[in-house]
Motif scaffolding. Structure first.
Motif, PDB file in Angstrom:
ATOM      1  N   ARG A   1     -12.114  -5.329   0.065  1.00  0.00           N
ATOM      2  CA  ARG A   1     -10.903  -5.962   0.590  1.00  0.00           C
ATOM      3  C   ARG A   1     -10.970  -6.118   2.105  1.00  0.00           C
ATOM      4  O   ARG A   1     -10.505  -7.109   2.650  1.00  0.00           O
ATOM      5  CB  ARG A   1      -9.671  -5.157   0.211  1.00  0.00           C
ATOM      6  CG  ARG A   1      -9.309  -5.271  -1.240  1.00  0.00           C
ATOM      7  CD  ARG A   1      -8.075  -4.489  -1.535  1.00  0.00           C
ATOM      8  NE  ARG A   1      -7.799  -4.504  -2.959  1.00  0.00           N
ATOM      9  CZ  ARG A   1      -6.902  -3.755  -3.533  1.00  0.00           C
ATOM     10  NH1 ARG A   1      -6.185  -2.911  -2.817  1.00  0.00           N
ATOM     11  NH2 ARG A   1      -6.700  -3.830  -4.827  1.00  0.00           N
TER      12      ARG A   1
ATOM     13  N   LEU B   1      -7.741   5.666 -10.581  1.00  0.00           N
ATOM     14  CA  LEU B   1      -7.068   4.776  -9.637  1.00  0.00           C
ATOM     15  C   LEU B   1      -7.537   5.026  -8.206  1.00  0.00           C
ATOM     16  O   LEU B   1      -7.841   4.084  -7.465  1.00  0.00           O
ATOM     17  CB  LEU B   1      -5.552   4.950  -9.721  1.00  0.00           C
ATOM     18  CG  LEU B   1      -4.723   4.168  -8.726  1.00  0.00           C
ATOM     19  CD1 LEU B   1      -4.800   2.682  -9.021  1.00  0.00           C
ATOM     20  CD2 LEU B   1      -3.285   4.636  -8.751  1.00  0.00           C
TER      21      LEU B   1
ATOM     22  N   THR C   1     -12.920  -0.326  -3.850  1.00  0.00           N
ATOM     23  CA  THR C   1     -12.517  -1.696  -3.526  1.00  0.00           C
ATOM     24  C   THR C   1     -11.985  -1.839  -2.100  1.00  0.00           C
ATOM     25  O   THR C   1     -11.801  -2.955  -1.631  1.00  0.00           O
ATOM     26  CB  THR C   1     -11.445  -2.203  -4.503  1.00  0.00           C
ATOM     27  OG1 THR C   1     -10.299  -1.347  -4.433  1.00  0.00           O
ATOM     28  CG2 THR C   1     -11.984  -2.260  -5.915  1.00  0.00           C
ATOM     29  N   HIS C   2     -11.773  -0.732  -1.418  1.00  0.00           N
ATOM     30  CA  HIS C   2     -11.249  -0.796  -0.048  1.00  0.00           C
ATOM     31  C   HIS C   2     -12.192  -1.573   0.871  1.00  0.00           C
ATOM     32  O   HIS C   2     -11.770  -2.420   1.652  1.00  0.00           O
ATOM     33  CB  HIS C   2     -11.012   0.608   0.502  1.00  0.00           C
ATOM     34  CG  HIS C   2     -10.531   0.607   1.914  1.00  0.00           C
ATOM     35  ND1 HIS C   2      -9.276   0.174   2.263  1.00  0.00           N
ATOM     36  CD2 HIS C   2     -11.146   0.969   3.068  1.00  0.00           C
ATOM     37  CE1 HIS C   2      -9.141   0.269   3.569  1.00  0.00           C
ATOM     38  NE2 HIS C   2     -10.249   0.754   4.085  1.00  0.00           N
TER      39      HIS C   2
ATOM     40  N   LYS D   1       0.835  -1.200   0.000  1.00  0.00           N
ATOM     41  CA  LYS D   1       0.000   0.000   0.000  1.00  0.00           C
ATOM     42  C   LYS D   1       0.871   1.252   0.000  1.00  0.00           C
ATOM     43  O   LYS D   1       0.562   2.234  -0.673  1.00  0.00           O
ATOM     44  CB  LYS D   1      -0.919   0.015   1.218  1.00  0.00           C
ATOM     45  CG  LYS D   1      -2.105  -0.890   1.087  1.00  0.00           C
ATOM     46  CD  LYS D   1      -3.029  -0.719   2.275  1.00  0.00           C
ATOM     47  CE  LYS D   1      -4.206  -1.661   2.182  1.00  0.00           C
ATOM     48  NZ  LYS D   1      -5.102  -1.520   3.325  1.00  0.00           N
TER      49      LYS D   1
ATOM     50  N   GLU E   1       2.129   1.785  -3.467  1.00  0.00           N
ATOM     51  CA  GLU E   1       1.069   2.304  -4.333  1.00  0.00           C
ATOM     52  C   GLU E   1       0.824   3.787  -4.070  1.00  0.00           C
ATOM     53  O   GLU E   1       0.659   4.568  -5.001  1.00  0.00           O
ATOM     54  CB  GLU E   1      -0.211   1.502  -4.130  1.00  0.00           C
ATOM     55  CG  GLU E   1      -0.139   0.101  -4.700  1.00  0.00           C
ATOM     56  CD  GLU E   1      -1.370  -0.733  -4.396  1.00  0.00           C
ATOM     57  OE1 GLU E   1      -2.305  -0.230  -3.730  1.00  0.00           O
ATOM     58  OE2 GLU E   1      -1.399  -1.901  -4.819  1.00  0.00           O
ATOM     59  N   TRP E   2       0.805   4.167  -2.801  1.00  0.00           N
ATOM     60  CA  TRP E   2       0.602   5.578  -2.473  1.00  0.00           C
ATOM     61  C   TRP E   2       1.795   6.427  -2.908  1.00  0.00           C
ATOM     62  O   TRP E   2       1.614   7.581  -3.322  1.00  0.00           O
ATOM     63  CB  TRP E   2       0.308   5.755  -0.985  1.00  0.00           C
ATOM     64  CG  TRP E   2      -1.112   5.399  -0.662  1.00  0.00           C
ATOM     65  CD1 TRP E   2      -1.556   4.315   0.025  1.00  0.00           C
ATOM     66  CD2 TRP E   2      -2.286   6.116  -1.061  1.00  0.00           C
ATOM     67  NE1 TRP E   2      -2.934   4.305   0.084  1.00  0.00           N
ATOM     68  CE2 TRP E   2      -3.408   5.407  -0.572  1.00  0.00           C
ATOM     69  CE3 TRP E   2      -2.515   7.276  -1.783  1.00  0.00           C
ATOM     70  CZ2 TRP E   2      -4.711   5.827  -0.783  1.00  0.00           C
ATOM     71  CZ3 TRP E   2      -3.819   7.693  -1.982  1.00  0.00           C
ATOM     72  CH2 TRP E   2      -4.897   6.969  -1.488  1.00  0.00           C
TER      73      TRP E   2
ATOM     74  N   ARG F   1      -9.520   2.480  -5.810  1.00  0.00           N
ATOM     75  CA  ARG F   1      -8.971   2.125  -4.502  1.00  0.00           C
ATOM     76  C   ARG F   1     -10.016   2.366  -3.403  1.00  0.00           C
ATOM     77  O   ARG F   1     -10.161   1.570  -2.487  1.00  0.00           O
ATOM     78  CB  ARG F   1      -7.707   2.929  -4.188  1.00  0.00           C
ATOM     79  CG  ARG F   1      -6.552   2.703  -5.116  1.00  0.00           C
ATOM     80  CD  ARG F   1      -5.904   1.370  -4.984  1.00  0.00           C
ATOM     81  NE  ARG F   1      -5.232   1.279  -3.722  1.00  0.00           N
ATOM     82  CZ  ARG F   1      -5.064   0.148  -3.062  1.00  0.00           C
ATOM     83  NH1 ARG F   1      -5.504  -0.966  -3.560  1.00  0.00           N
ATOM     84  NH2 ARG F   1      -4.451   0.123  -1.906  1.00  0.00           N
TER      85      ARG F   1
END
Length: 170
Positions: free
Chosen positions: A73, A62, A69-70, A5, A8-9, A66
């Motif tokens: 997940r 994106l 979908t957070h 993560k 990605e950030w 994110r």
């Protein structure tokens, strides 16, 4: 926050900073030089502005994905307690690639396109895992000249010659 993560950030942050720098340059240096005015065909800022807008759109998509979908997940993590270990060593390759690209941008004006680009490409290829010297050298040189041909012949962009003033009249 796990290292994936974080990576990605960091990528999102990197591209956001690139977009901000592009628009800052268009509004300041390019405007003061008189090259950020006029129609899209004679405006030097049109191409970087278009690329920055495209990057911005992808960043927004994106971030939306994110966010959406957070929750999915989070629910799947609660149902399966399988944990994976992420360490900072997972960031070595992406950081190395960014460092190579930063070094390339720094050296481009001094060494010129025809020296800096094959070195940068060879570094990226090595970091990516290829270890065959002949393939690395050939790929780097062929890619450099193909890109130079496209930029200088079709797009009429003069690439930096560096201290040796290397330019090929296509």
């Amino acid at each position: 926050m796990n290292s994936r993560k974080l990576a990605e950030w960091l990528v999102v942050l990197f591209f956001a900073v690139v977009v901000i720098i592009v628009f800052q340059q268009i509004m300041t240096d390019m405007t003061e030089s008189g090259i950020a005015s006029g129609g899209p065909y004679n405006n030097a800022a049109a191409y970087p502005r278009a690329i920055a807008i495209i990057i911005s759109v992808f960043l927004i998509i994106l971030l939306i994905l994110r966010f959406v979908t957070h929750s999915i997940r989070a629910e799947s993590r609660q149902s399966s307690e399988v944990s994976t270990t992420h360490t900072l060593s997972n960031l070595i390759r992406p950081v190395s690639l960014l460092a190579i690209f930063a070094a390339y941008l720094w050296a481009l004006g001094f060494l010129g396109y025809y020296i800096a680009t094959p070195l940068m490409l060879a570094g990226i290829i090595c970091v990516s895992g290829l270890r065959k010297p002949v393939q690395i050298v050939l790929t780097s040189i062929i890619t450099t000249f193909l890109l130079a041909f496209v930029f200088e012949s079709f797009l009429k962009i003069v690439l930096p010659g560096g201290i040796f003033k290397l330019n090929i009249p296509w």
